[in-house]
Design an enzyme around this catalytic site. Structure first.
Site, PDB file in Angstrom:
ATOM      1  N   GLU A 121       0.818  -1.219   0.000  1.00 42.60           N
ATOM      2  CA  GLU A 121       0.000   0.000   0.000  1.00 42.60           C
ATOM      3  C   GLU A 121       0.851   1.268   0.000  1.00 42.60           C
ATOM      4  OE1 GLU A 121      -2.732  -0.143   3.279  1.00 42.60           O
ATOM      5  OE2 GLU A 121      -3.856  -1.819   2.431  1.00 42.60           O
TER       6      GLU A 121
ATOM      7  N   GLU B 163      -4.774  -8.873   1.134  1.00 44.84           N
ATOM      8  CA  GLU B 163      -5.386  -8.625   2.451  1.00 44.84           C
ATOM      9  C   GLU B 163      -6.884  -8.457   2.263  1.00 44.84           C
ATOM     10  OE1 GLU B 163      -4.032  -5.267   4.873  1.00 44.84           O
ATOM     11  OE2 GLU B 163      -1.968  -5.678   4.296  1.00 44.84           O
TER      12      GLU B 163
HETATM   13  C1  BGP Z   1      -3.943  -2.377   5.983  1.00 42.43           C
HETATM   14  C2  BGP Z   1      -2.481  -2.477   6.363  1.00 42.43           C
HETATM   15  C3  BGP Z   1      -2.223  -3.422   7.487  1.00 42.43           C
HETATM   16  C4  BGP Z   1      -3.287  -3.460   8.577  1.00 42.43           C
HETATM   17  C5  BGP Z   1      -4.704  -3.400   7.997  1.00 42.43           C
HETATM   18  C6  BGP Z   1      -5.813  -3.275   9.020  1.00 42.43           C
HETATM   19  O1  BGP Z   1      -4.175  -1.195   5.297  1.00 42.43           O
HETATM   20  O2  BGP Z   1      -1.716  -2.920   5.258  1.00 42.43           O
HETATM   21  O3  BGP Z   1      -0.942  -3.126   7.982  1.00 42.43           O
HETATM   22  O4  BGP Z   1      -3.031  -2.596   9.576  1.00 42.43           O
HETATM   23  O5  BGP Z   1      -4.808  -2.345   7.065  1.00 42.43           O
HETATM   24  O6  BGP Z   1      -5.997  -1.952   9.423  1.00 42.43           O
HETATM   25  P1  BGP Z   1      -6.119  -1.519  10.954  1.00 42.43           P
HETATM   26  O7  BGP Z   1      -5.025  -2.234  11.630  1.00 42.43           O
HETATM   27  O8  BGP Z   1      -5.971  -0.041  10.961  1.00 42.43           O
HETATM   28  O9  BGP Z   1      -7.481  -1.933  11.398  1.00 42.43           O
END
Ligand code: BGP
Length: 458
Positions: A164, A360
């Site tokens: 990202e 993800e």
């Molecule tokens: C994505 C990132 C991850 C992770 C995920 C969940 O954008 O790549 O690193 O953090 O989001 O988000 P959060 O942890 O803010 O709920």
């Protein structure tokens, strides 16, 4: 029965800075997160920093067994730049032993490692020289990538450069969520450009190496939906897609920077400083595959009183609160599985059907202990439903010819998150922070095992 293609990758995703812990020991030096955490403890949850996280540095061997036990056949995580190269030049032998053993154990367990190089964790030694603002960062990243390929290329067949990339740019240089916490559109664009060239330098390094592996990049090109068909709303959508999606997608997958993006930047005095050979390097170094992260769509409308030239992206598009949206009430994000289908078809139709995987997707839940049953297991049926709904849409796209080769959830074991600490849990395994990071499987872990064994679901 909904069946997925043969050899489909069923896995989970995580990152080094969010899982390893030991972030200022065993030879590792600080990233911006470690330093920021030390300097501004009030911004973070007490006692829950990057220095501890879920202690994967010590517990990885048992974690790999757990992965195997729930049917995972792949795992994507990252290498920590400052663990491998604490001063940017010299290799840390402890890091080499750690990653070699970790990746070997994954391979032996039949869990293919997909290894990413940068997950928001800029080395502090490089940040002191300006970080991504400084063109030196491009070569520094290229050297790091080359070192990783040489040291681990026999164990890793699929590499990615960045996770990202838009996020460290916008969060650090537009919205004040990441270090260095400034709002400066021009800097943000320059930082983005250097990030892109660093990605290119890593692709070049892989090609120049003896590695047989493939290389890609992980993007969060969440589809954008406009409030209406009006030209103003449609223009807002177009610019949101250019800045958040095509800015990396086009150069990485097609080898070109979109003309529309250059025009928007030129009209707003935002064009970055470039070097002579850059466009040739971009054109010659497209990726082998893409990783795409998807959580929620982007909904936009035309902004009410935009500034010209634009000071932030808010002068191009404003958030639109779609009245029909369904929310993840435990985390506050919209749930819209249809977007995964739209994203897949866009990659098929506009990007030459390049191979890609879901890097993800997942459902964060605050206060998840409330779902503990009498046997001490978290009954996360909401998460199972979330993933099944997204998989259904993904399957629809695959049936229409989308070239998707895997699905990775965020995440395997509950992990530390940048700004929320451990508030939102995502894992197949719960982590008990009060009991030495003990892991216990959630109901979704059992569901995932069946999913992987059947290569699909009913
Ligand atoms: C994505 C990132 C991850 C992770 C995920 C969940 O954008 O790549 O690193 O953090 O989001 O988000 P959060 O942890 O803010 O709920």
């Amino acid at each position: 029965m909904i069946n997925f293609p043969k050899n489909f990758l069923w896995g989970a995703a995580a990152s080094a800075p969010q899982t390893e812990g030991h972030s200022l020991s065993n030879g590792k030096t600080a990233s911006t997160w470690d330093e920021w955490y030390v300097q501004n403890p009030e911004k973070f949850q007490p006692g829950q920093g990057p220095a501890t996280t879920s202690n994967v540095y010590e517990l990885y061997a048992d974690d790999v067994k757990r992965m195997q036990s729930i049917g995972m056949n792949s795992y994507r995580t990252s290498i920590s730049w400052t663990r491998l190269l604490p001063d940017g030049k010299n290799v840390n032998p402890e890091a080499v032993s750690f990653y070699r053993d970790y990746f070997t154990k994954l391979n032996e367990a039949g869990v293919t490692p997909i290894i990413n190089l940068f997950h928001f964790d800029m080395p502090w030694w490089l940040m002191e020289k300006g970080g991504w603002e400084n063109r030196e960062s491009v070569d520094a990243f290229g050297f790091y990538a080359k070192t990783a390929f040489e040291l681990f290329g026999d164990l890793v067949q699929r590499w990615t450069t960045f996770n990202e990339p838009v996020v460290h740019i916008e969060c650090g240089y537009l919205y004040g969520y990441h270090y260095p916490d400034v709002v400066d559109f021009k800097k943000a664009i320059q930082v983005g450009y250097h990030t892109l060239m660093a990605h290119v330098a890593a692709v070049e390094a892989l090609k120049a190496s003896n590695c047989e592996g493939q290389i890609g990049i992980i993007l969060n090109i969440s589809p954008t939906y406009a409030r209406s068909e009006s030209p103003e709303d449609q223009r807002a959508k177009e610019i949101a897609d250019l800045l958040n999606g095509k800015s990396f997608l086009d150069p990485c997958a097609l080898g070109t920077i979109p003309v529309g993006l250059k025009e928007v930047l030129a009209d707003n005095d935002l064009l970055p400083i470039t070097a002579e050979n850059d466009s040739v390097r971009i054109a010659n170094n497209t990726v082998d595959f893409l990783g795409l992260n998807y959580y929620q769509p982007r909904r936009v409308q035309a902004p009410e009183n935009p500034q010209t030239p634009a000071l932030t992206p808010a002068d191009f598009y404003a958030p639109y609160d779609w009245p029909e949206k369904k929310m993840n009430i435990y985390r506050g994000w919209e749930i819209y599985p249809e977007a995964i289908y739209d994203m897949a078809m866009m990659i098929k139709d506009e990007y030459g059907n390049i191979p890609w995987y879901v890097a993800e997707n997942g459902m964060g839940v605050a206060n998840e202990e409330r779902f503990l049953n009498e046997d001490g297991m978290i009954e996360d049926d909401y998460r199972i439903e979330f993933m099944q709904d997204h998989l259904q849409q993904l399957h629809n796209a695959i049936e229409k010819g989308s070239n998707c080769f895997g699905y990775h959830t965020w995440t395997f074991v509950d992990c530390w998150s940048w700004l929320n600490g451990y508030t939102n849990r995502y894992g197949f395994y719960r982590v008990d922070l009060d009991n030495n990071y003990a892991r216990s499987m959630k109901k979704s872990g059992l569901w995932f095992k069946a999913l992987s064994e059947n290569n699909g679901f009913n």
